[in-house]
Enzyme design. Structure first.
Site, PDB file in Angstrom:
ATOM      1  N   GLU A   1      -5.616   6.584  -6.835  1.00 23.15           N
ATOM      2  CA  GLU A   1      -4.296   6.261  -7.387  1.00 23.15           C
ATOM      3  C   GLU A   1      -4.117   7.001  -8.703  1.00 23.15           C
ATOM      4  O   GLU A   1      -5.037   7.062  -9.525  1.00 23.15           O
ATOM      5  CB  GLU A   1      -4.135   4.759  -7.719  1.00 23.15           C
TER       6      GLU A   1
ATOM      7  N   GLU B   1      -9.989  -1.973  -7.285  1.00 26.79           N
ATOM      8  CA  GLU B   1      -9.938  -2.465  -8.663  1.00 26.79           C
ATOM      9  C   GLU B   1     -10.490  -3.883  -8.838  1.00 26.79           C
ATOM     10  O   GLU B   1      -9.729  -4.814  -9.173  1.00 26.79           O
ATOM     11  CB  GLU B   1      -8.502  -2.384  -9.197  1.00 26.79           C
TER      12      GLU B   1
HETATM   13  O1  IFM Z   1       0.601  -1.306  -8.342  1.00 24.04           O
HETATM   14  C1  IFM Z   1      -0.696  -1.249  -8.835  1.00 24.04           C
HETATM   15  C2  IFM Z   1      -1.675  -1.185  -7.692  1.00 24.04           C
HETATM   16  O2  IFM Z   1      -1.547  -2.265  -6.830  1.00 24.04           O
HETATM   17  C3  IFM Z   1      -3.097  -1.161  -8.212  1.00 24.04           C
HETATM   18  N1  IFM Z   1      -3.267  -0.140  -9.212  1.00 24.04           N
HETATM   19  C4  IFM Z   1      -2.304  -0.078 -10.286  1.00 24.04           C
HETATM   20  C5  IFM Z   1      -0.907  -0.038  -9.716  1.00 24.04           C
HETATM   21  C6  IFM Z   1       0.121   0.035 -10.854  1.00 24.04           C
HETATM   22  O3  IFM Z   1       0.009  -1.072 -11.691  1.00 24.04           O
END
Ligand code: IFM
Length: 463
Positions: A367, A173
């Site tokens: 994710e 990210e």
């Molecule tokens: O916890 C975070 C993660 O570190 C990166 N992506 C989003 C998740 C939720 O906010």
């Protein structure tokens, strides 16, 4: 527990679909001053008054550094087949460059060996936001040198783990590193309203990605490398030219800023409408490095937005103090504990769009998940909302695959409740409940449900 999916769902997925879960180093490891680890920007930031909602930090977190073997046993008990973790750069190289800390590398060696012994395939993220503090003091991601230090660090990791880890992503990210860290100030290093720092840090993160890809190819490791982006589908509230323009600008802000340089070798011109002219650190030759061919794309997906034009500065959306030229009007009847609107079909849209406009590469959902206010009752956690969220999003993935998108895996965020950055321990994303008083782990209903899904998928794949 029976799987809630019918056979058609499983048949839509590739036979070797990756069923996994994900975490990151600072959010779970703890052991902040153990084993020669150096401080990272998140140690400094979380220990600064006013930066984290509950005044917590990652000093202990889930103590995964000491409990990794039990955690992997629990993953095995839950039938997980793949695990995405990140390496703490300052555990491997306490100052970010120079001496390698063998004790730190040994930890990741043990972690990988333990995973493989449990039949779980490791997937490694090289950077999940925890820049060594020593590099921040030299300018952090605003300093071009950081990109080269990152590639050196990556090479050390490839050499040490590349015989057993076959899939890597360079960054997690980059949008968060740049925007949350340099414009909104909600994340380390906590800069605010610095447009030049925002553009420059994003550029150097992307440059470091390309340099690390080169290092990976040069290392001779037989495996795959890519990058993980957090993507947000944006829809115009109406088809008026003004709303369409607002949606386009929001899309540039959230998606095209990173997708375009990676897959088209150029920044979207509208980026300048948001942040002003590109700083001189953005050298034209860098785009060829940033757009080096990769092997996979990681997609982190949580929510979506619907926008209308901002009528005037008074009702334009504020992010920090950045006056964004749109108003968010996404319906809020279904939101998670983060306040993020839920709409799984928008994930299908985003995946179809990636395939259509950007890349035919294999995509991994690196994710996806949701925070809800979970409470244990008699040793159980009934998180029906999370099950519904994950179920809907898995169906959305299957739909995209049927639409021709090459999605190869799904990593549920997160394995266990952990340090949710500026929210501290107040937001629970885990499928395993973490009792922060005792550090006991309690699998939630969603973990048992997910295990049943994986077992059913395995049975179908085996014929
Ligand atoms: O916890 C975070 C993660 O570190 C990166 N992506 C989003 C998740 C939720 O906010």
């Amino acid at each position: 527990m029976d799987s809630p999916f019918d056979r058609a769902f499983y048949n839509a997925l590739p036979k070797d679909f990756h069923w996994g879960t994900a975490t990151s180093a600072y959010q779970i490891e703890g052991a902040a001053a153990v084993g020669g680890r150096g401080p990272s920007i998140w140690d400094v930031f979380s220990h600064t008054e006013g930066k984290v909602r509950d005044r917590s930090n990652g000093d202990v977190a889930c103590d995964h550094y000491h409990r990794y073997a039990a955690d992997i046993q629990l993953m095995k008990d839950l039938d997980l087949e793949h695990y995405r973790f990140s390496l703490s750069w300052s555990r491997v190289r306490p100052s970010g460059r120079g001496n390698v800390n063998e004790e730190g590398l040994d930890f990741y060696d043990r972690l990988v060996d333990e995973l493989l012994a449990a039949g779980i395939t490791p997937f490694a993220t090289l950077y999940h936001w925890d820049l060594p503090q020593a590099l921040q003091e030299a300018g952090g991601w605003e300093n071009r040198d950081t990109a080269f230090h990152f590639a050196d660090h990556a090479e050390v990791v490839f050499r040490r783990l590349g015989d057993r880890v076959k899939q890597f992503v360079t960054h997690n990210e980059p949008w968060c590193v740049s925007v949350l860290g340099h414009y909104i100030g909600e994340h380390a290093p906590g800069k605010r309203l610095d447009a030049a720092a925002t553009l420059t840090s994003a550029h150097h993160v992307l440059l470091s990605h390309g340099l690390a890809v080169d290092a990976f190819r040069a290392s001779g490791v037989e495996g795959e490398i890519g990058i993980t982006l957090n993507l947000l589908p944006v829809y115009p509230a109406t088809q008026s030219p003004e709303d369409l323009r607002a949606a386009r600008l929001h899309d540039v802000f959230s998606n095209a800023w990173f997708l375009d340089p990676l897959f088209k070798g150029a920044y979207p011109p509208e980026l300048e409408d948001l942040f002003g002219p590109m700083p001189r650190e953005v050298r034209p030759d860098d785009l060829a490095v940033i757009s080096r061919p990769i092997d996979l794309l990681g997609v982190n997906f949580y929510s979506y937005n619907v926008v209308e034009r901002a009528g005037n500065a008074g009702n334009a959306e504020r992010s920090g103090e950045l006056i964004l030229p749109w108003n968010s009007v996404a319906p809020e009847e279904r939101v998670t504990d983060m306040g993020w609107p839920v709409s799984a079909p928008t994930l299908t849209d985003m995946l179809l769009r990636l395939d259509r406009e950007y890349t035919k590469l294999p995509i991994y959902i690196t994710e996806n998940g949701a925070a809800y206010e979970d409470q244990p009752e008699d040793g159980q956690v009934h998180d029906a909302d999370r099950i519904a969220y994950v179920k809907d999003h898995l169906e959305a993935v299957a739909k995209a695959i049927l639409g021709g998108v090459d999605v190869r895996g799904y990593y549920l965020w997160s394995f266990m409740d952990n340090f949710e950055w500026a929210w501290g321990y107040t937001k629970r994303f885990g499928m395993v409940y973490t009792d922060y008083a005792t550090l006991a782990r309690i699998p939630k209903d969603s973990a048992l449900w997910y295990a049943a899904v994986i077992r059913a998928a395995r049975a179908v794949a085996q014929g």
